[in-house]
Structures are given as C-alpha cells and as structure tokens.
Design a protein around this motif. Structure first.
Motif, PDB file in Angstrom:
ATOM      1  N   THR A 156      -1.922  -1.136  -4.237  1.00 24.06           N
ATOM      2  CA  THR A 156      -1.228  -1.015  -2.972  1.00 24.06           C
ATOM      3  C   THR A 156       0.060  -0.232  -3.163  1.00 24.06           C
ATOM      4  OG1 THR A 156      -0.424  -3.257  -3.399  1.00 24.06           O
ATOM      5  CG2 THR A 156      -2.123  -3.011  -1.743  1.00 24.06           C
ATOM      6  N   TYR A 196      -0.864   1.986   2.213  1.00 24.12           N
ATOM      7  CA  TYR A 196      -2.283   2.290   2.009  1.00 24.12           C
ATOM      8  C   TYR A 196      -2.787   1.437   0.853  1.00 24.12           C
ATOM      9  CZ  TYR A 196      -1.212   6.280   4.952  1.00 24.12           C
ATOM     10  OH  TYR A 196      -0.807   7.069   5.994  1.00 24.12           O
ATOM     11  N   THR A 197      -4.041   1.016   0.912  1.00 19.19           N
ATOM     12  CA  THR A 197      -4.573   0.122  -0.115  1.00 19.19           C
ATOM     13  C   THR A 197      -5.937   0.584  -0.597  1.00 19.19           C
ATOM     14  OG1 THR A 197      -5.025  -2.197  -0.624  1.00 19.19           O
ATOM     15  CG2 THR A 197      -5.694  -1.427   1.541  1.00 19.19           C
ATOM     16  N   GLN A 205      -3.360   2.439  13.654  1.00 22.34           N
ATOM     17  CA  GLN A 205      -3.260   3.262  12.464  1.00 22.34           C
ATOM     18  C   GLN A 205      -3.410   4.747  12.770  1.00 22.34           C
ATOM     19  OE1 GLN A 205      -7.313   3.556  10.141  1.00 22.34           O
ATOM     20  NE2 GLN A 205      -6.741   1.412  10.324  1.00 22.34           N
ATOM     21  N   THR A 238       0.733  -1.273   0.000  1.00 25.75           N
ATOM     22  CA  THR A 238       0.000   0.000   0.000  1.00 25.75           C
ATOM     23  C   THR A 238       0.770   1.338   0.000  1.00 25.75           C
ATOM     24  OG1 THR A 238      -0.923  -1.189   1.839  1.00 25.75           O
ATOM     25  CG2 THR A 238      -2.271   0.524   0.874  1.00 25.75           C
ATOM     26  N   TRP A 287      -2.914   0.417   5.651  1.00 26.71           N
ATOM     27  CA  TRP A 287      -2.670  -1.022   5.609  1.00 26.71           C
ATOM     28  C   TRP A 287      -1.361  -1.319   6.329  1.00 26.71           C
ATOM     29  CZ3 TRP A 287       1.694  -3.095   3.324  1.00 26.71           C
ATOM     30  CH2 TRP A 287       1.725  -4.493   3.183  1.00 26.71           C
ATOM     31  N   THR A 345      -6.888  -4.564  -6.931  1.00 22.42           N
ATOM     32  CA  THR A 345      -6.339  -3.903  -5.748  1.00 22.42           C
ATOM     33  C   THR A 345      -5.160  -3.041  -6.178  1.00 22.42           C
ATOM     34  OG1 THR A 345      -4.899  -5.791  -5.272  1.00 22.42           O
ATOM     35  CG2 THR A 345      -7.005  -5.708  -4.115  1.00 22.42           C
TER      36      THR A 345
END
Length: 494
Positions: A196, A179-180, A92, A10, A165, A194
């Motif tokens: 990432t 981050y995703t 997070q 991500t 993520w 997806t």
C-alpha cells in the motif's frame, strides 16, 4: 484480532526524468474526470471527439510519463499537520489515475521475491493489460475512469497491480487516499501479502494499532498483532531523507518507508502464521522497500477536517464479559432508584453494549437497561423506560449548534421534525432534554452529563398523557440516578 492490517494503505511511483513534453498527464486525466461529472453522456460528433481526447491522454499516461501532482512540493510545509488531515470523499474516477510506473516498480522490486518465496505462483505475473484502444473505448462509452474501465473489461484481481484505495478517517469527515496491490487471490481468506502506497494525509509515522479505528492511522504496530508477542521493531534513517521501519513478527513481516514529501509505502507479508511455509528475509524485504521510489501525489484537496468526533473505543468482543460485575452493580443501583420513583416498575433487560456512532469506526460503551412501567397508554400498550449509562469516550457534552452535525452528541433535535431540545443545569450538572410530540404520541429524552465524564440517558414514549409521568418527572428521575460502576483509569483517552 486483525491479521491483515496491510489492506489499510496505498500508492507510489518512480522518479523518472522529465520527459520532453510538458504535459501533466495525471492532471489532464483529472480534468477529464471532472468534465465527465458535468457531462456524463457523449452524443453525435462529440462522442468521436471525446474518444479521441481520452485516447490521447490515456496513450500518454500509459507510457509512464510522471505527473507532477498538486499542492506543496516535497519538503514544503502544508500549513497544517497532514497527519490530522485528509481528502473529501469522491468516487475513484474523480481522483484516481493510471499507475503504470508504480506497477512496473513493484514488479521489479517484489516480483521475483514473491514468486521464489511462495507468495505467488510462477505464472501469476504473466498477464497483459488490455490495449489502449480497448480501455479508451470503454472509458468514453461508460463515462467512467480508467480503473472502472479495466473492471468492465474483466481485468480484476491481478497480482501486483495497484488499484485505487480510499478509507474514511475515523469520524473526522475526511478520507485517506492511495493505491493498493496484493496477490490477487480472491478466494483466499486473507492475502498472502499487500502493498500500500499512501498519499500524504491521515496517517502518522508513530507506531500503533493498525486499522481504521484510529485517526491518524498508523503504518505499523510495535505491539502484539500477528501473534501474542510484540514484534522485533526497528526504525532508522536511510541516509537520504527516508525513514525505514520493520516489524518482525516471526511468522510475518511488515515494513514501511516514509518519504521526504510526506508520502509512504507499506507492505505486509504472511510467512508462516498458519503453516504456509512462505519465505522472505528481513534483509530482502528492506532492500525491496528501498528500491521503491518516492511518488509525487496530487495533494490539492488535502485539508484539515472542519470538525472531528471525539475519540471512542475500538470494538472489543471481550468487553461485555469483562465488565459483567460492573454492569451488575450498576443495574442494582439504577433499579433501586427506578423502583423508588415508579413503584411497580420491573427490570426487563440489561446488557453491556458497544454502539458505533456517526461515521466513526469506533464505538461508545454503554450499560443499557429497559424497564416495564405500571402504566398503560391510550393505545392500551404498556409503557417502557430505557436507561443507558454512557461511559467516557466518543461523545461531547450538551447539544449541537443549530447548523452543527449531531454525530458527536448523545442527543440532538432534527431540523425538519417537530421536536424541542433544551439544556439546563441541575446541581452543577448539564441536563439536556428533547421533547417530540406527533399527534397523540409523546416521546421524551433526558441526558444528564456528570463532571466525572460519564452520562446517563433516559427515554420513554407513549400515546396520550399519563398522569404523573411527564418531562419534569423524567428529569427528576434522571438526576437521581447513581453513578455507574467502572474503572475511571481505564477510560482515560489520550
């Protein structure tokens, strides 16, 4: 077989020009999070001031001002290999910051391709995030971070919206961060795609099995994954310091871009592996990936792990069946030895097992047996004997030091338990023992480490003493056990 390896990485952000303000927005956000750790509740007039402060930072961050990140700048040596490093675990809200630039860049690069290719419905991107005031109020009232505030407000599962993520590096005590984003379809068994974006640390550009069973983790696999055949794999220099990799599986496409500052972006697209009929060309995917700019990340907490678990094996549901013959031969040998040492002992069970260890995502492979012994203890309970052959991979010989974690070892003593652990040498082999007595209950463990790379662990427990069945007898039995049957060449771990 994992057909959605894209959900493993991500983060990325445009290279905007330096704004007039010199405020490092993302650093301010991080400092705000750290302050909230120390002061979760805001009261009285402080609450008003807190809301105003969060609002000021949030309003600036949502305008798209870039953060500079911490740690070495692009191209500078970290002082260690970042592939074998990572970040400490943290919630997070303590490290993740808003990524409006990343969202905007992804929409621009991939939005039209995703809709036209059938990965997203036409209206999937027709959403707006809540106002600054709404998010500010939720952040201040909850003491949580930006993304948690969005969730509380009901903004979840949004297409092409990047979220924090983090996954553990396999057994090494550090985490990967990023981050995703995906199609946002929470009802689908697997995302259509997806994206990432990876911060530096914990991954390697070298192709290999994708997933969290490896450390460092791999961006792409040049071997069979989506299908039974290896993909058409290419890797090239883009001419500006970036490396572009494409894996064309026929029914799926995967791509990755590695940036000069040590960050990366990866994407995975399920075209038609189950008859979905989606479309995306290698040319368009490559162009979209290169349209995504390099991002500066906060690498201030990136560090090499203090210790690492030895590499183990990825879980393989086929393995027990594959070693049935070797298990049977091993059980025959150990049963003969047990019956010779304890006449009347009977085999109760035997199987090949894969046990996860420590914080690792890999397993240890073992042949496990249990015997019923001709002994009845003080509680009128039959005494059992457990014998486990531990094959090479995923463990360290001996006992851990007093201040060391026992995760890498087959035997360890608890600092707060009345047990005693010792090591000795018998016929050139290390033998570790553990004795645990609590009241009338007695437990004994013996592990013999063979120079060939395997070990055997023997365990028994009972209430009250049993004549002729003490630690000395258990050690004598353990060192007499024959070697397990297995293919040494198949257990060589790089």
């Amino acid at each position: 077989m994992d057909h959605d390896p894209g959900a493993v990485f991500t983060k990325a952000r445009p290279d905007d020009d330096e704004p007039p303000s010199k405020l490092d927005v993302k650093q301010a956000m991080r400092e705000g999070y750290r302050a909230r750790r120390q002061r979760r509740a805001l009261v009285g007039g402080a609450a008003t001031a807190g809301v105003a402060a969060v609002a000021a930072v949030l309003a600036l961050s949502l305008t798209g001002l870039p953060g500079t990140g911490e740690g070495p700048p692009a191209g500078q040596d970290f002082g260690f290999d970042p592939a074998h490093a990572g970040y400490p675990y943290a919630p997070q809200e303590e490290w993740a910051v808003p990524q409006p630039e990343l969202d905007a860049a992804a929409r621009e690069a991939f939005g039209e391709l995703a809709v036209e290719g059938g990965f997203l419905d036409a209206g999937a991107l027709d959403y707006e995030l809540p106002s600054d005031d709404e998010v500010t109020e939720m952040m201040a009232s909850s003491g949580r971070g930006y993304y948690e505030a969005l969730t509380e407000l009901g903004y979840v599962n949004l297409a092409l919206h990047f979220e924090p993520w983090s996954v553990p590096g396999n057994g090494v005590g550090v985490h990967l961060r990023g981050y995703t984003a995906s199609d946002g379809d929470e009802e689908a068994e697997r995302s259509a795609f997806t994206l990432t974006a990876l911060q530096p640390g914990g991954w390697t550009v070298e192709p290999g099995p994708v997933g969290d069973a490896q450390f460092p983790q791999h961006l792409l696999d040049d071997g069979p994954s989506w299908t039974d055949e290896a993909p058409e794999f290419t890797s090239e220099d883009s001419g500006d310091g970036r490396t572009v990799m494409i894996a064309d599986h026929g029914c799926a496409l995967e791509a990755a871009v590695v940036y000069p500052n040590g960050s990366a972006l990866r994407s995975s697209w399920d075209l038609d592996c189950e008859g979905q009929g989606r479309e995306l060309s290698v040319v368009d995917l490559r162009a979209a990936m290169l349209a995504m700019p390099e991002t500066d990340y906060d690498t201030g907490e990136l560090a090499a792990p203090e210790s690492a678990l030895p590499p183990g094996w990825a879980f393989d549901e086929e393995w027990p069946a594959e070693v049935e013959a070797e298990l049977g031969a091993s059980v025959t040998g150990v049963t003969d030895a047990v019956e010779a040492a304890v006449p009347g002992a009977e085999l109760a069970s035997a199987n090949a097992v894969q046990l996860q260890f420590g914080g690792a995502q890999t397993v240890r492979r073992q042949y496990s047996t249990r015997y019923e012994l001709p002994y009845i203890d003080a509680n009128a309970v039959a005494v059992n004997l457990s014998i486990r052959y531990v094959l090479p991979g995923g463990w360290t010989e001996g006992l851990p030091a007093e201040d060391e974690s026992g995760d890498a070892y087959l035997l360890s003593c608890g600092a707060d338990k009345p047990d005693v652990c010792e090591t000795t040498e018998v016929d050139g082999r290390t033998v570790a023992t553990r004795v645990f007595d609590l009241g009338d209950n007695e437990a004994r463990w013996v592990v013999v480490f063979d120079p060939a790379g395997w070990a055997v662990a023997v365990e028994t427990s009972h209430a009250g003493p049993i004549e002729g069945w003490d630690l000395e007898a258990l050690v004598s039995l353990a060192v007499s056990l024959p070697a397990p049957v297995y293919d040494p060449a198949a257990y060589e771990i790089d």
